[in-house]
Design a protein around this motif. Structure first.
Motif, short mmCIF file in Angstrom:
data_model
loop_
_atom_site.label_atom_id
_atom_site.label_comp_id
_atom_site.label_asym_id
_atom_site.label_seq_id
_atom_site.Cartn_x
_atom_site.Cartn_y
_atom_site.Cartn_z
N GLY A 186 0.85 -0.89 -0.03
CA GLY A 186 0.00 0.38 0.64
C GLY A 186 0.82 1.11 0.18
N LEU A 187 0.32 2.72 0.31
CA LEU A 187 0.93 3.44 0.38
C LEU A 187 0.21 4.49 1.51
CD1 LEU A 187 2.74 6.00 -0.87
CD2 LEU A 187 0.37 6.49 -2.33
N LEU A 188 1.18 4.87 2.03
CA LEU A 188 0.70 5.57 3.41
C LEU A 188 1.74 7.72 2.47
CD1 LEU A 188 0.07 7.26 6.08
CD2 LEU A 188 2.76 6.66 6.90
N VAL A 189 0.34 8.53 2.90
CA VAL A 189 0.65 9.87 2.27
C VAL A 189 0.66 10.78 4.03
CG1 VAL A 189 0.64 12.31 1.23
CG2 VAL A 189 0.52 9.68 0.32
N ILE A 190 1.61 11.42 4.60
CA ILE A 190 1.54 12.32 5.23
C ILE A 190 1.71 13.76 5.35
CG2 ILE A 190 2.01 10.20 7.14
CD1 ILE A 190 4.53 10.72 6.88
N ALA A 191 1.10 14.57 5.27
CA ALA A 191 1.72 15.88 6.04
C ALA A 191 1.87 16.65 6.88
CB ALA A 191 -0.22 16.62 4.33
N PHE A 192 2.16 17.71 7.42
CA PHE A 192 2.23 18.43 8.36
C PHE A 192 2.07 19.50 8.10
CE2 PHE A 192 4.02 19.99 12.19
CZ PHE A 192 3.55 20.02 13.05
#
Length: 245
Positions: A186-192
């Motif tokens: 799968g894919l994890l996209v994280i933003a902050f």
């Protein structure tokens, strides 16, 4: 950001395949956004209402002025999205930077779909919250070191209590993308985004795209992340567009 940000992604797929992924609803659902009750309506609004296209030139105008251009790059395809200037849709100007960040996420998910999961249905988990008084998301997840590695580098990390391996998929000013072997590749996209003048509460986001997980495994993943996320990055008083689910 400038008035007309540009987002460029090179996808290891033929230009015809990339174009179909932008113009066929069943394909768009594999990469655009995340699972919400209104996903189909959002896809219809963005890609099939008030749009302009030139199929021969492989150009597409969406979102009241955002322009997507596909160009061959050897055996790959270069996708360039140029945002419309602020003021074209004044009612959306307060969310201008959020929409730009959203396009960064979506184009990387498009790349992932075509390069890694062209045939598999996805199931997503989505989390969003504020960052005022919170630790930076990458550090809180134990990804400070991973975020400095080159794209394509292997990593191993404990994410919300789960050992996860994969590779660095992309990195931008505010986002990090990681493949996740444990989620069916799968894919994890994280933003902050820390609190600032335009966004006093800041923002944090995580999109988990999973493939092949059964109902029990997906529910366990979603519940574990929800329990980890909620006390650290509480939901904003007014959800951003598309994050209400």
């Amino acid at each position: 950001m400038t008035d007309t940000p540009r987002i460029e992604v090179t996808i290891a797929a033929p230009i015809d395949d990339v174009w179909r992924a932008l113009r066929e609803k069943d394909r768009i659902r594999h990469w655009h956004g995340w699972d919400t009750p209104g996903l189909d309506d959002e896809i219809d609004l963005i890609y099939f209402q008030s749009f302009t296209e030139d199929a021969q030139a492989r150009t597409l105008g969406v979102q009241e002025g955002d322009q997507i251009v596909l160009e061959p790059d050897g055996d790959a395809t270069r996708v360039t999205l140029t945002r419309a200037p602020r003021g074209v849709s004044p009612e959306w100007d307060a969310y201008y930077d959020d929409i730009t960040e959203g396009w960064t996420t979506f184009l990387q998910q498009l790349r992932f779909y075509l390069e890694r999961q062209p045939d598999a249905p996805r199931r997503t988990a989505f989390f969003a919250g504020t960052t005022a008084g919170a630790q930076p998301l990458l550090a809180e997840l134990g990804l400070g070191d991973v975020a400095t590695r080159p794209v394509g580098s292997a990593y191993r990390a404990t994410l919300a209590g789960e050992e996860v391996t994969g590779e660095v998929w992309f990195r931008s000013e505010h986002q990090l993308g990681l493949t996740a072997d444990a989620w069916g590749e799968g894919l994890l996209v994280i933003a902050f985004v820390p609190p600032g003048e335009e966004k006093p509460d800041g923002s944090a986001m995580a999109v988990l795209s999973t493939f092949g997980l059964d109902d029990a495994a997906y529910a366990e993943l979603n519940d574990r992340w929800a329990a980890w996320w909620s006390p650290r990055y509480p939901a904003p008083a007014e959800p951003l567009p598309g994050t209400e689910a």
